[in-house]
Design a protein around this motif. Structure first.
Motif, short mmCIF file in Angstrom:
data_model
loop_
_atom_site.label_atom_id
_atom_site.label_comp_id
_atom_site.label_asym_id
_atom_site.label_seq_id
_atom_site.Cartn_x
_atom_site.Cartn_y
_atom_site.Cartn_z
N GLN A 90 19.27 121.29 -45.44
CA GLN A 90 19.44 122.69 -45.10
C GLN A 90 20.24 122.75 -43.80
OE1 GLN A 90 15.87 124.81 -44.05
NE2 GLN A 90 15.15 123.24 -42.64
N ILE A 91 20.79 123.91 -43.51
CA ILE A 91 21.58 124.10 -42.29
C ILE A 91 20.93 125.20 -41.46
CG2 ILE A 91 23.80 124.80 -41.34
CD1 ILE A 91 25.14 123.57 -43.78
N VAL A 92 20.67 124.91 -40.21
CA VAL A 92 20.09 125.88 -39.28
C VAL A 92 21.12 126.19 -38.21
CG1 VAL A 92 18.22 126.34 -37.67
CG2 VAL A 92 17.77 124.99 -39.71
N TYR A 93 21.42 127.46 -38.04
CA TYR A 93 22.49 127.88 -37.13
C TYR A 93 21.94 128.81 -36.06
CZ TYR A 93 26.72 130.34 -35.57
OH TYR A 93 27.72 130.89 -34.82
N LYS A 94 22.30 128.54 -34.81
CA LYS A 94 21.95 129.44 -33.71
C LYS A 94 23.12 129.54 -32.75
CE LYS A 94 16.99 128.85 -33.76
NZ LYS A 94 15.77 128.61 -32.99
N SER A 95 23.28 130.71 -32.19
CA SER A 95 24.39 130.94 -31.26
C SER A 95 23.88 131.68 -30.04
CB SER A 95 25.49 131.75 -31.95
OG SER A 95 26.54 132.04 -31.05
N ARG A 96 24.27 131.20 -28.87
CA ARG A 96 23.91 131.84 -27.60
C ARG A 96 25.17 132.04 -26.77
NH1 ARG A 96 20.11 127.79 -28.60
NH2 ARG A 96 17.91 128.42 -28.54
N ASN A 97 25.30 133.23 -26.21
CA ASN A 97 26.41 133.53 -25.30
C ASN A 97 27.76 133.20 -25.93
OD1 ASN A 97 24.40 134.24 -23.49
ND2 ASN A 97 24.50 132.30 -22.36
N ASN A 98 27.89 133.50 -27.20
CA ASN A 98 29.13 133.24 -27.91
C ASN A 98 29.34 134.35 -28.92
OD1 ASN A 98 30.71 132.20 -30.34
ND2 ASN A 98 31.08 130.55 -28.89
N SER A 99 30.53 134.95 -28.92
CA SER A 99 30.79 136.07 -29.82
C SER A 99 31.95 135.82 -30.78
CB SER A 99 31.09 137.33 -29.00
OG SER A 99 32.22 137.12 -28.16
N HIS A 100 32.64 134.69 -30.64
CA HIS A 100 33.83 134.48 -31.47
C HIS A 100 33.56 133.65 -32.72
CE1 HIS A 100 33.93 130.77 -28.96
NE2 HIS A 100 34.43 130.23 -30.05
N MET A 101 32.36 133.06 -32.85
CA MET A 101 32.05 132.28 -34.04
C MET A 101 31.38 133.15 -35.09
SD MET A 101 33.27 129.34 -33.44
CE MET A 101 32.64 128.62 -34.95
N ASN A 102 31.71 132.90 -36.35
CA ASN A 102 31.13 133.62 -37.47
C ASN A 102 30.17 132.68 -38.21
OD1 ASN A 102 31.14 134.39 -40.51
ND2 ASN A 102 31.84 136.24 -39.48
N ARG A 103 28.91 133.08 -38.28
CA ARG A 103 27.90 132.18 -38.84
C ARG A 103 28.15 131.86 -40.31
NH1 ARG A 103 25.42 136.93 -37.92
NH2 ARG A 103 24.46 136.18 -36.02
N GLU A 104 28.61 132.84 -41.08
CA GLU A 104 28.85 132.58 -42.49
C GLU A 104 29.98 131.56 -42.69
OE1 GLU A 104 28.42 135.59 -41.25
OE2 GLU A 104 26.53 136.17 -42.21
N GLU A 105 31.01 131.68 -41.87
CA GLU A 105 32.12 130.72 -41.97
C GLU A 105 31.67 129.32 -41.60
OE1 GLU A 105 35.44 131.97 -39.70
OE2 GLU A 105 35.87 133.74 -40.91
N VAL A 106 30.89 129.21 -40.53
CA VAL A 106 30.42 127.90 -40.09
C VAL A 106 29.58 127.25 -41.17
CG1 VAL A 106 28.97 126.69 -38.42
CG2 VAL A 106 30.53 128.49 -37.64
N ILE A 107 28.63 128.01 -41.72
CA ILE A 107 27.74 127.45 -42.75
C ILE A 107 28.52 127.06 -44.00
CG2 ILE A 107 25.88 128.06 -44.32
CD1 ILE A 107 24.33 128.87 -42.11
N LYS A 108 29.46 127.90 -44.39
CA LYS A 108 30.26 127.61 -45.57
C LYS A 108 31.07 126.33 -45.39
CE LYS A 108 33.81 129.62 -48.58
NZ LYS A 108 34.69 130.80 -48.82
N GLU A 109 31.69 126.19 -44.23
CA GLU A 109 32.52 125.00 -44.00
C GLU A 109 31.67 123.73 -43.92
OE1 GLU A 109 35.65 124.81 -44.12
OE2 GLU A 109 36.15 126.95 -44.15
N LEU A 110 30.53 123.80 -43.23
CA LEU A 110 29.68 122.61 -43.13
C LEU A 110 29.10 122.23 -44.48
CD1 LEU A 110 27.78 123.19 -39.75
CD2 LEU A 110 29.72 121.71 -40.19
N ALA A 111 28.69 123.23 -45.27
CA ALA A 111 28.18 122.94 -46.61
C ALA A 111 29.26 122.31 -47.48
CB ALA A 111 27.68 124.23 -47.25
N GLY A 112 30.49 122.79 -47.31
CA GLY A 112 31.59 122.20 -48.07
C GLY A 112 31.84 120.76 -47.69
N ILE A 113 31.71 120.45 -46.40
CA ILE A 113 31.91 119.08 -45.94
C ILE A 113 30.83 118.16 -46.50
CG2 ILE A 113 31.85 117.59 -43.89
CD1 ILE A 113 33.21 119.88 -42.37
N VAL A 114 29.58 118.62 -46.45
CA VAL A 114 28.47 117.81 -46.99
C VAL A 114 28.67 117.59 -48.49
CG1 VAL A 114 25.99 117.75 -47.43
CG2 VAL A 114 26.83 118.58 -45.24
N GLY A 115 29.08 118.64 -49.21
CA GLY A 115 29.33 118.49 -50.64
C GLY A 115 30.48 117.54 -50.95
N SER A 116 31.51 117.55 -50.10
CA SER A 116 32.65 116.67 -50.34
C SER A 116 32.33 115.20 -50.05
CB SER A 116 33.84 117.12 -49.48
OG SER A 116 33.55 116.95 -48.10
#
Length: 357
Positions: free
Chosen positions: A196-222
């Protein structure tokens, strides 16, 4: 008298300005450790959350880490500056004196490079302990395993203790490039596992959680098509902690068993957990169901929270204290091993009153 009247308000105003203006310089002067002074890409360590008392948290962290660090790796050894070889008193050889001075400088540096060293994390109620010469994930797992077995509470203000095995810049392209290599030991064929992937962000506004999770899941799948998602009882949990412009990554085991690596919760027995206030289903402002502890404060007044809550969290998802404004996202099990598994996410309630970070 006029001179005294003109000077009297100046010290008061100057004192307040000075305290705010020179606080960073004061910290710099007091710093006597080697290595980086703040969280930055390229270091390993342990990320610890607390509730308001960061100084006490650092003290508890040093005590706990040194206790178990000595148990796993032996007592920490330092170069004794007084035991460094020195020349005779009458030696006038400039070259020998120069070598001696260089040796003393190196010895002094080694003395400052401690096994555990607190650095500025960049977020409130978060402490980061930089580590040297150890494997953070093994040490933290050993600590939680012992506390889980003995049920002996060893901390008061420390909430969660997460190992950080790698750090990089918190930009999507940098994270993708770094994760491709970082995740190989756990997920590259022939290695495989549920995750599973657990995502947390502090003091950061430029990252998109859905994009991060999608990309990391894609890397694990590849890395291996047999890697599957399991939110209930995964073999591995990919922890993504973003603070300002730094992304902290780790892959941990027994994340759910050890109550999301929460030291306050892992000491509780099954009986204690069953006696907690029953969960109550409440309706949020947008008509979606969420589960909160009875007596806890609802987050429905938080517009950002109302937008981000998409699904119900598992019942053992104790998370955050009232002083920490962050978001958590899990990759959910759909029963298939495809990179697009990140299309479903759940997010933890961020306003529980009784800690649970």
């Amino acid at each position: 008298m006029a001179a005294r009247i003109q000077q009297s308000p100046q010290p008061g105003g100057g004192k307040r300005k000075g305290k705010a203006q020179y606080v960073q310089a004061k910290r710099a002067r007091r710093w006597d450790g080697g290595g980086p002074r703040q969280l930055e890409p390229g270091i390993q360590g342990i990320l610890i959350t607390c509730n308001m008392n960061e100084r006490k948290c650092v003290e508890e962290a040093y005590s706990l880490l040194n206790e178990y660090g000595d148990d796993m790796y032996g007592p920490e050894k330092f170069a004794d500056k007084d035991q460094q070889p020195s020349g005779s008193e009458g030696e006038d050889d400039v070259e020998a004196a120069l070598k001696k001075e260089v040796g003393d400088i190196k010895a002094s540096t080694e003395m400052r490079l401690r096994r555990f060293q607190s650095v500025e994390s960049g977020a409130n109620n978060v402490v980061f302990i930089r580590t040297l010469g150890i494997e953070p994930e093994k040490l933290v797992h050993h600590i939680l395993q012992d506390i889980y077995k003995t049920k002996k509470k060893k901390t008061r203000v420390i909430l969660r203790m997460l190992p950080i095995s790698g750090t990089c810049k918190a930009f999507l392209e940098d994270m993708k490039k770094y994760a491709e290599t970082f995740l190989e030991p756990w997920f590259k064929a022939p290695n495989k596992g549920t995750f599973q992937i657990v995502y947390k962000s502090r003091n950061n506004s430029h990252m998109n959680r859905e994009e991060v999770i999608k990309e990391l899941a894609g890397i694990v799948g590849s890395l291996n098509s047999e890697n599957k998602v399991d939110l209930t009882n995964p073999q591995y949990t990919v922890v993504v902690e973003i603070i300002k412009a730094v992304c902290c990554l780790s892959v941990v085991k027994d994340y759910m068993l050890f109550r999301k690596y929460n030291l306050q919760e892992v000491v509780k027995s099954a009986k204690d957990l069953s006696q907690l206030n029953p969960k109550q289903a409440v309706q949020t402002g947008n008509g979606k169901e969420a589960k909160l502890e009875s007596g806890d404060k609802s987050s429905e007044n938080d517009p950002a929270e109302g937008k981000n809550n998409q699904q119900v969290v598992p019942e053992n998802s104790e998370e955050l204290g009232p002083t920490e404004s962050i978001s958590e996202t899990h990759l959910v099990n759909e029963g298939v091993s495809k990179p697009e598994l990140a299309s479903q996410v759940t997010e933890g309630s961020e306003s529980n009153e009784n800690d649970l970070r």
